[in-house]
Design a protein around this motif. Structure first.
Motif, PDB file in Angstrom:
ATOM      1  N   GLY A  90       0.790  -1.224   0.000  1.00 23.85           N
ATOM      2  CA  GLY A  90       0.000   0.000   0.000  1.00 23.85           C
ATOM      3  C   GLY A  90       0.817   1.266   0.000  1.00 23.85           C
ATOM      4  N   GLY A  91       2.112   1.173  -0.290  1.00 25.67           N
ATOM      5  CA  GLY A  91       2.964   2.346  -0.333  1.00 25.67           C
ATOM      6  C   GLY A  91       3.384   2.867   1.023  1.00 25.67           C
ATOM      7  N   SER A 115      10.795  -8.030  -0.170  1.00 22.88           N
ATOM      8  CA  SER A 115      10.292  -8.627  -1.412  1.00 22.88           C
ATOM      9  C   SER A 115       9.315  -9.768  -1.164  1.00 22.88           C
ATOM     10  N   ARG A 116       9.482 -10.475  -0.054  1.00 24.25           N
ATOM     11  CA  ARG A 116       8.598 -11.617   0.244  1.00 24.25           C
ATOM     12  C   ARG A 116       7.298 -11.205   0.936  1.00 24.25           C
ATOM     13  N   ASN A 117       7.202  -9.914   1.280  1.00 23.93           N
ATOM     14  CA  ASN A 117       6.009  -9.471   2.002  1.00 23.93           C
ATOM     15  C   ASN A 117       5.395  -8.212   1.374  1.00 23.93           C
ATOM     16  N   GLY A 118       5.410  -8.164   0.049  1.00 24.15           N
ATOM     17  CA  GLY A 118       4.693  -7.123  -0.675  1.00 24.15           C
ATOM     18  C   GLY A 118       5.326  -5.761  -0.674  1.00 24.15           C
ATOM     19  N   GLY A 119       6.637  -5.676  -0.394  1.00 23.94           N
ATOM     20  CA  GLY A 119       7.308  -4.372  -0.362  1.00 23.94           C
ATOM     21  C   GLY A 119       8.526  -4.354  -1.247  1.00 23.94           C
ATOM     22  N   THR A 206      -0.706   5.892   6.845  1.00 22.03           N
ATOM     23  CA  THR A 206      -1.423   5.261   5.745  1.00 22.03           C
ATOM     24  C   THR A 206      -2.261   4.118   6.294  1.00 22.03           C
ATOM     25  N   ALA A 207      -3.578   4.224   6.178  1.00 21.62           N
ATOM     26  CA  ALA A 207      -4.478   3.197   6.707  1.00 21.62           C
ATOM     27  C   ALA A 207      -4.466   1.970   5.796  1.00 21.62           C
ATOM     28  N   LEU A 208      -4.325   0.800   6.406  1.00 20.29           N
ATOM     29  CA  LEU A 208      -4.355  -0.455   5.665  1.00 20.29           C
ATOM     30  C   LEU A 208      -5.410  -1.378   6.273  1.00 20.29           C
ATOM     31  N   ASP A 209      -5.978  -2.225   5.452  1.00 22.63           N
ATOM     32  CA  ASP A 209      -6.863  -3.266   5.969  1.00 22.63           C
ATOM     33  C   ASP A 209      -6.763  -4.489   5.064  1.00 22.63           C
TER      34      ASP A 209
END
Length: 240
Positions: A90-91, A115-119, A206-209
Motif C-alpha cells: 500500500g505504499g 520482497s517476500r512481504n509485498g514491499g 497510511t491506513a491499511l486493511d
C-alpha cells in the motif's frame, strides 16, 4: 483436547526473546559509547540507551561491560550502523535501523524481507523526510480518565512539546533532548507509562486493511526477527 506448550517451553521462548532484546541494547550502548564517549552525563545518546536497558531490567554490570566495549576497554567488534528505507504494501513508508558486522548479509536479509512481504527496498532518503525524531511517553487512562489533567500538567511543566489524548490513551510528545527529563518528572509524580521511547514519528499515516494489513504485519514481524535489526519505523495504520 490437545495440550498447549509446556511451562518450560514457554519460559525458554520468553528467555530467547529477552536475550535478543538485550543483545540489541548492548549494541546500542556500545555504539553510543564509541561515538560519544562513556560518560552518560555528557553523551545524551548513551544516557537514553542506558535508560532503555535498565527499564528492561538489564543489570548494571552488563551495561558497564557494554560501555567499556564501546570505549575500547573490553573486547571490541567492528559493528557499523546502517539505515535502510523502502516501501511496504500500500505504499507504506518503512525505515529499518540496523547494527551489523556484515553489511552484505544484512542488506540481503532486509531486501528479502521486503520482497517476500509485498514491499521493496528503496534508496537512501526516499522516505526519511516523512519522519521526525520524537520522544513519546504513552499512558493508558481507560480505568482512570481523571489522570489526563495531571499528566498534562506535569508533562507541560517539565518541558513536553504536546500532549495528545484519544480513546483512553494519552501520548506525551517531547524533543529527543527533553525526553528523559519529562519521563523522569512524570514517573516522580507517580505516573507510570505503559510505553516510552524516542522514535521516528511519521508526519502522516497510511491506513491499511485486509490483505495489505496482513502483509504489512508480516513484514514488520520478519524485519524485527532479523538479528541485525535494531528498530523498524513505519507510517502504517493497522487494524487493532
Amino acid at each position: 483436547m490437545g495440550r498447549g506448550p509446556s511451562i518450560e517451553s514457554r519460559k525458554n521462548a520468553a528467555d530467547a526473546v529477552k536475550a535478543k532484546k538485550f543483545t540489541k541494547f548492548i549494541r546500542e550502548i556500545t555504539i553510543a559509547a564509541r561515538s560519544g564517549g562513556g560518560d552518560a552525563n555528557a553523551n545524551p545518546r548513551l544516557r537514553l540507551a542506558i535508560d532503555k536497558a535498565l527499564t528492561a531490567n538489564m543489570t548494571k554490570d552488563t551495561v558497564e561491560r557494554a560501555i567499556k566495549r564501546g570505549t575500547g576497554e573490553g573486547a571490541t567488534e567492528q559493528v557499523v550502523e546502517i539505515r535502510y528505507e523502502g516501501y511496504g504494501p500500500g505504499g507504506v513508508a518503512v525505515m529499518v535501523d540496523c547494527m551489523t558486522d556484515n553489511a552484505t548479509r544484512t542488506v540481503a536479509d532486509v531486501r528479502a524481507a521486503f520482497s517476500r512481504n509485498g514491499g521493496n527496498l528503496g534508496t537512501s532518503g526516499s522516505v526519511a523526510f516523512q519522519f521526525t525524531r520524537t520522544g513519546e511517553i504513552i499512558f493508558d487512562i481507560r480505568d482512570n480518565a481523571a489522570l489526563e489533567d495531571r499528566i498534562m500538567e506535569v508533562a507541560l511543566d517539565s518541558g513536553a512539546d504536546d500532549v495528545l489524548s484519544e480513546d483512553g490513551f494519552v501520548d506525551v510528545l517531547t524533543t529527543p533532548d527533553a525526553y528523559l527529563a519529562v519521563k523522569g518528572a512524570l514517573e516522580a509524580a507517580g505516573l507510570t507509562p505503559i510505553d516510552s521511547d524516542v522514535v521516528m514519528r511519521p508526519a502522516t499515516r497510511t491506513a491499511l486493511d485486509g490483505e495489505a494489513a496482513a502483509q504489512m504485519a508480516k513484514l514488520i514481524a520478519r524485519l524485527e526477527e532479523l538479528d541485525d535489526v535494531q528498530d523498524v519505523h513505519h507510517n502504517a495504520e493497522l487494524p487493532a
